[in-house]
Design a protein around this motif. Sequence first.
Motif, PDB file in Angstrom:
ATOM      1  N   ASP A  10       0.990  -1.143   0.119  1.00  0.00           N
ATOM      2  CA  ASP A  10       0.031   0.134  -0.089  1.00  0.00           C
ATOM      3  C   ASP A  10       0.748   1.127   0.026  1.00  0.00           C
ATOM      4  OD1 ASP A  10      -2.315  -1.373   0.264  1.00  0.00           O
ATOM      5  OD2 ASP A  10      -2.106  -1.704   2.329  1.00  0.00           O
ATOM      6  N   ASP A  11       1.935   1.209   0.614  1.00  0.00           N
ATOM      7  CA  ASP A  11       2.962   2.501   0.787  1.00  0.00           C
ATOM      8  C   ASP A  11       3.387   2.868  -0.465  1.00  0.00           C
ATOM      9  OD1 ASP A  11       4.165   4.179   2.903  1.00  0.00           O
ATOM     10  OD2 ASP A  11       6.036   3.432   1.956  1.00  0.00           O
ATOM     11  N   VAL A  12       3.759   1.914  -1.269  1.00  0.00           N
ATOM     12  CA  VAL A  12       4.167   2.144  -2.583  1.00  0.00           C
ATOM     13  C   VAL A  12       2.935   3.032  -3.408  1.00  0.00           C
ATOM     14  CG1 VAL A  12       4.994   1.235  -4.853  1.00  0.00           C
ATOM     15  CG2 VAL A  12       5.668   0.327  -2.795  1.00  0.00           C
ATOM     16  N   GLN A  13       1.934   2.718  -3.104  1.00  0.00           N
ATOM     17  CA  GLN A  13       0.653   3.206  -4.060  1.00  0.00           C
ATOM     18  C   GLN A  13       0.348   4.588  -3.479  1.00  0.00           C
ATOM     19  OE1 GLN A  13      -1.907  -0.005  -3.928  1.00  0.00           O
ATOM     20  NE2 GLN A  13      -0.847  -1.261  -5.459  1.00  0.00           N
ATOM     21  N   ILE A  14       0.426   4.696  -2.243  1.00  0.00           N
ATOM     22  CA  ILE A  14      -0.126   5.740  -1.674  1.00  0.00           C
ATOM     23  C   ILE A  14       0.637   7.117  -1.217  1.00  0.00           C
ATOM     24  CG2 ILE A  14      -1.500   6.513   0.547  1.00  0.00           C
ATOM     25  CD1 ILE A  14      -2.524   3.899   0.942  1.00  0.00           C
ATOM     26  N   PRO A  15       0.523   8.196  -1.964  1.00  0.00           N
ATOM     27  CA  PRO A  15       1.339   9.339  -1.829  1.00  0.00           C
ATOM     28  C   PRO A  15       1.592   9.839  -0.316  1.00  0.00           C
ATOM     29  CG  PRO A  15       0.043   9.745  -3.532  1.00  0.00           C
ATOM     30  CD  PRO A  15      -0.609   8.568  -3.001  1.00  0.00           C
ATOM     31  N   GLU A  16       2.489  10.248   0.241  1.00  0.00           N
ATOM     32  CA  GLU A  16       2.696  10.738   1.620  1.00  0.00           C
ATOM     33  C   GLU A  16       1.669  11.958   1.942  1.00  0.00           C
ATOM     34  OE1 GLU A  16       3.992  11.057   5.353  1.00  0.00           O
ATOM     35  OE2 GLU A  16       4.865   9.711   3.855  1.00  0.00           O
ATOM     36  N   VAL A  17       1.148  12.690   1.093  1.00  0.00           N
ATOM     37  CA  VAL A  17       0.339  13.584   1.585  1.00  0.00           C
ATOM     38  C   VAL A  17      -1.125  13.000   1.805  1.00  0.00           C
ATOM     39  CG1 VAL A  17      -0.461  14.207  -0.786  1.00  0.00           C
ATOM     40  CG2 VAL A  17      -0.656  16.023   0.895  1.00  0.00           C
ATOM     41  N   ARG A  18      -1.408  11.862   1.028  1.00  0.00           N
ATOM     42  CA  ARG A  18      -2.533  11.367   1.147  1.00  0.00           C
ATOM     43  C   ARG A  18      -2.712  10.407   2.631  1.00  0.00           C
ATOM     44  NH1 ARG A  18      -5.535   6.624  -0.379  1.00  0.00           N
ATOM     45  NH2 ARG A  18      -7.351   6.977  -1.420  1.00  0.00           N
ATOM     46  N   LYS A  19      -1.518  10.050   2.741  1.00  0.00           N
ATOM     47  CA  LYS A  19      -1.354   9.235   4.212  1.00  0.00           C
ATOM     48  C   LYS A  19      -1.663  10.230   5.487  1.00  0.00           C
ATOM     49  CE  LYS A  19       2.479   7.123   3.140  1.00  0.00           C
ATOM     50  NZ  LYS A  19       3.771   6.527   3.264  1.00  0.00           N
ATOM     51  N   ARG A  20      -1.086  11.413   5.083  1.00  0.00           N
ATOM     52  CA  ARG A  20      -1.162  12.567   6.210  1.00  0.00           C
ATOM     53  C   ARG A  20      -2.695  12.837   6.398  1.00  0.00           C
ATOM     54  NH1 ARG A  20       2.966  15.755   3.730  1.00  0.00           N
ATOM     55  NH2 ARG A  20       1.462  17.564   3.778  1.00  0.00           N
ATOM     56  N   LEU A  21      -3.328  12.941   5.352  1.00  0.00           N
ATOM     57  CA  LEU A  21      -4.650  13.172   5.386  1.00  0.00           C
ATOM     58  C   LEU A  21      -5.600  11.954   5.938  1.00  0.00           C
ATOM     59  CD1 LEU A  21      -5.121  14.874   1.759  1.00  0.00           C
ATOM     60  CD2 LEU A  21      -5.919  15.876   4.212  1.00  0.00           C
ATOM     61  N   LEU A  22      -5.295  10.750   5.525  1.00  0.00           N
ATOM     62  CA  LEU A  22      -5.997   9.714   6.248  1.00  0.00           C
ATOM     63  C   LEU A  22      -5.673   9.746   7.875  1.00  0.00           C
ATOM     64  CD1 LEU A  22      -5.163   7.159   3.914  1.00  0.00           C
ATOM     65  CD2 LEU A  22      -7.725   7.850   4.555  1.00  0.00           C
ATOM     66  N   THR A  23      -4.396   9.849   8.267  1.00  0.00           N
ATOM     67  CA  THR A  23      -4.153   9.888   9.684  1.00  0.00           C
ATOM     68  C   THR A  23      -4.717  11.289  10.387  1.00  0.00           C
ATOM     69  OG1 THR A  23      -1.771   8.769   9.086  1.00  0.00           O
ATOM     70  CG2 THR A  23      -1.967  10.005  11.210  1.00  0.00           C
ATOM     71  N   ALA A  24      -4.742  12.162   9.766  1.00  0.00           N
ATOM     72  CA  ALA A  24      -5.569  13.273  10.403  1.00  0.00           C
ATOM     73  C   ALA A  24      -6.925  13.103  10.614  1.00  0.00           C
ATOM     74  CB  ALA A  24      -4.873  14.807   9.678  1.00  0.00           C
ATOM     75  N   ALA A  25      -7.494  12.521   9.610  1.00  0.00           N
ATOM     76  CA  ALA A  25      -8.978  12.209   9.935  1.00  0.00           C
ATOM     77  C   ALA A  25      -9.346  11.140  10.782  1.00  0.00           C
ATOM     78  CB  ALA A  25      -9.447  12.101   8.217  1.00  0.00           C
ATOM     79  N   LEU A  26      -8.398  10.213  10.929  1.00  0.00           N
ATOM     80  CA  LEU A  26      -8.736   9.062  11.804  1.00  0.00           C
ATOM     81  C   LEU A  26      -8.518   9.653  13.226  1.00  0.00           C
ATOM     82  CD1 LEU A  26      -8.974   6.158  12.511  1.00  0.00           C
ATOM     83  CD2 LEU A  26      -6.584   5.578  12.317  1.00  0.00           C
ATOM     84  N   GLU A  27      -7.570  10.488  13.495  1.00  0.00           N
ATOM     85  CA  GLU A  27      -7.310  11.015  14.720  1.00  0.00           C
ATOM     86  C   GLU A  27      -8.601  11.952  15.220  1.00  0.00           C
ATOM     87  OE1 GLU A  27      -6.438  13.923  17.921  1.00  0.00           O
ATOM     88  OE2 GLU A  27      -6.359  14.587  15.769  1.00  0.00           O
ATOM     89  N   LEU A  28      -8.933  12.751  14.104  1.00  0.00           N
ATOM     90  CA  LEU A  28     -10.078  13.821  14.620  1.00  0.00           C
ATOM     91  C   LEU A  28     -11.296  13.131  14.646  1.00  0.00           C
ATOM     92  CD1 LEU A  28      -8.811  16.680  12.300  1.00  0.00           C
ATOM     93  CD2 LEU A  28      -9.049  16.972  14.635  1.00  0.00           C
ATOM     94  N   PHE A  29     -11.727  12.130  13.745  1.00  0.00           N
ATOM     95  CA  PHE A  29     -12.946  11.473  13.886  1.00  0.00           C
ATOM     96  C   PHE A  29     -13.001  10.471  15.127  1.00  0.00           C
ATOM     97  CE2 PHE A  29     -13.181  11.167   8.831  1.00  0.00           C
ATOM     98  CZ  PHE A  29     -13.671  12.298   8.837  1.00  0.00           C
ATOM     99  N   THR A  30     -12.085  10.171  15.525  1.00  0.00           N
ATOM    100  CA  THR A  30     -12.037   9.205  16.855  1.00  0.00           C
ATOM    101  C   THR A  30     -12.273  10.230  17.959  1.00  0.00           C
ATOM    102  OG1 THR A  30     -10.612   7.577  15.627  1.00  0.00           O
ATOM    103  CG2 THR A  30     -10.970   7.616  18.136  1.00  0.00           C
TER     104      THR A  30
END
Length: 209
Positions: A10-30
């Motif tokens: 997955d890491d190869v396919q997902i740009p760093e900025v996209r991962k940052r958005l997912l991580t930020a959303a996960l933290e805030l939603f939780t």
Amino acid sequence: MNKLLISAKDDVQIPEVRKRLLTAALELFTRKGYAATSVREIVEVAGVTKPVLYYYFGNKEGIYLDLFRVPFRHFDDLLDSCRVETGISAADALTELCGRVFDLFVENLDPARLMYSIYYGPPQGAPFFDFDEYHMKLQGKVRNLVERGIQTGEFRAADAGDVMWIIIGVLNVAMEEQLCREKPDVDRARLARMLDTVLKGLAGNGTLR
């Protein structure tokens, strides 16, 4: 900040900025809940602009649904790869299946916390995600292994549905303890011992009463 499990593939396919958005959303939603989290907050935590989020996910609903894409794809792959090979007992197959599901859950504790808050908590206006579909798949896999054990005489005659729920109950207790306690008492080894106690009670000839 919460960690989102992403495999090497997955890491190869997902740009760093996209991962940052997912991580930020996960933290805030939780932490705040889906409805109380804004796109503005997500992009601020991720250090990007709104157009970047819209480019990758379309909107807040899109990023929420994408949070579960990787963990549940791994769960699907796990169940699909669980084949009972010749010479492997039903008891061993059940223990291995539950152990692998437990490991995946532990690796994805933060998405699991969000899932539990949405599934069991008050309505948050979050878009529908069919968590039940995946639980039904797990039920089917466990039940099939139980039926195999009964048919071959490895397990006593019993209601396969009852046994399935007992095994899943043990697994659920082990997984949910990971969410509830800072230092969980049940690890994979203890889960295996708990299942061994149940499965030994099923062993032998005769009928469970």
